[in-house]
Scaffold this active site. Sequence first.
Site, PDB file in Angstrom:
ATOM      1  N   CYS A   1     115.680  51.554  37.333  1.00 41.14           N
ATOM      2  CA  CYS A   1     114.531  52.261  37.923  1.00 41.14           C
ATOM      3  C   CYS A   1     114.464  53.704  37.424  1.00 41.14           C
ATOM      4  O   CYS A   1     113.416  54.185  36.999  1.00 41.14           O
ATOM      5  CB  CYS A   1     114.644  52.264  39.448  1.00 41.14           C
ATOM      6  SG  CYS A   1     114.630  50.633  40.175  1.00 41.14           S
TER       7      CYS A   1
ATOM      8  N   VAL B   1     111.584  55.574  35.228  1.00 36.68           N
ATOM      9  CA  VAL B   1     110.740  56.628  35.808  1.00 36.68           C
ATOM     10  C   VAL B   1     110.772  57.865  34.905  1.00 36.68           C
ATOM     11  O   VAL B   1     109.749  58.498  34.659  1.00 36.68           O
ATOM     12  CB  VAL B   1     111.200  56.968  37.250  1.00 36.68           C
ATOM     13  CG1 VAL B   1     110.497  58.223  37.763  1.00 36.68           C
ATOM     14  CG2 VAL B   1     110.904  55.802  38.183  1.00 36.68           C
TER      15      VAL B   1
HETATM   16  S1  SF4 Z   1     117.998  51.742  41.613  1.00 31.34           S
HETATM   17 FE1  SF4 Z   1     116.764  50.078  40.772  1.00 31.34          FE
HETATM   18  S2  SF4 Z   1     117.942  49.271  39.047  1.00 31.34           S
HETATM   19 FE2  SF4 Z   1     119.351  50.520  40.279  1.00 31.34          FE
HETATM   20  S3  SF4 Z   1     120.321  49.013  41.657  1.00 31.34           S
HETATM   21 FE3  SF4 Z   1     118.562  49.894  42.737  1.00 31.34          FE
HETATM   22  S4  SF4 Z   1     116.865  48.455  42.360  1.00 31.34           S
HETATM   23 FE4  SF4 Z   1     118.483  48.039  40.831  1.00 31.34          FE
END
Ligand code: SF4
Length: 458
Positions: free
Chosen positions: A107, A111
């Site tokens: 994520c 971003v």
């Molecule tokens: S931040 Fe996003 S990629 Fe990282 S563990 Fe959480 S859902 Fe998964």
Amino acid sequence: MLLRHTPEEIAERQALTINPAKTCQPVGAMYAALGLHGCLPHSHGSQGCCAYHRSALTRHYKDPIMATTSSFTEGASVFGGQANLVEAINNIFTIYAPDVIAVHTTCLSEVIGDDLTQIINKAQAEGKIPKGKRVIHANTPSFKGSHVTGFSAMTQSMVHYLSECTDRTVDQINIIPGFVEPSDMEEIKRIVREMGIRAVMFPDTSGVVNSPLDGKFHMYPKGGATVEQVRSAGDSTFTLALGRTASLAAAKLLDTKCKVPFEVLDLPIGLRATDSFVDTLRKTAGASVPESLMAERGQVVDMMSDMHQYFYRKKVALVGDPDQLVSLAEFLADIDMEVLYVVTGTPAGPKFERRIRELTGEQTRIAQGLGADMFRFHQFIKNGKPDLIFGNTYAKYIARDEDIPLIRVGFPIYDRVGHQYFPITGYRGALRLLEKILNAILDRQDRDAPEESFELVM
Ligand code: SF4
């Protein structure tokens, strides 16, 4: 009564998920990467992400899952993760010497907007990627999709980076097995071998996440598709993609890139889907079906008819991954069970819903994607109780509160073993599923039977 606050009344929700019926994209990307021999998955994000992805897989397979991370801290979060990844690539090849590093984004790196193609090119230009070694990547932000789409993205990436087309055709077919257990991948390969067909399967986690304990540490276990095999997939005669959500994208890309025609089939779970798999193999590879497979099929038909009275009109509720749900729904409808609910947190599209309805009828309530979570699944169940639940470990809370037997299928399964070693695909897998279903039904019948109806022979 852990979930005693779940209300029966279903309110529409748009911006809230309660207990998701999926895990995050990188978990699937990491699992797919492990299906490449000598590959080290790399999580481009913070250490916490990588720890979660690894622990999800380690708990499911009861095997240590190796992976590395770009270890983002505040600096990388503000300025981007390029420096971290270039240094990581250098360190990983120096210390762990994999054949391939398979990078997936998280994520945070999505971003920020890190351009992985550019970063890998920079690492290449700076000589951080030794000759003959490869770095591949998949974009797997987890604010969309699920572990299944993450698996699909990494499989697609294998085709993008590794498959090559020459002007010769190799007498072999490709099999993209979808997000299934290593035991299932092994079973699919066994069926193909029994039919005398040469095939390349990728990803292939058999012999990787279910490898034997032999007293030695193997950073890269024996299993997995080799880079050479995935390279040669571009020269194969045909591709069979098993499961639309997990496998279609890679098969399509191979067709676009190397003109390898493909067919998408349901995962070979249950009698009809396995028949379709075997028949497609027969037609596309010009092979005949051996007696041994016919005998296995006959045993499934035998058990279906011997025990039909126990399956007939039993109500079932399914939660899990779309490709498995389609084949499971078909199998359960074929043994005359009534499929009440089908729920998946993976966005699977209108084709998924149409297919389920075709198989189970208009009365089935289906939820998918956003808002299709364990809470919604529980609410469905509160509105009409099934006799059996099929789902992963997280469904055990609902099963316990509602006093309904749970048959564990799908991902993740943290509280039982067996899925690593015993398939649910193919005819043997269909027998195993029937056994699991019957045991659940008959155990419950024994538990609830009054003394005068407590039967010795069932
Ligand atoms: S931040 Fe996003 S990629 Fe990282 S563990 Fe959480 S859902 Fe998964």
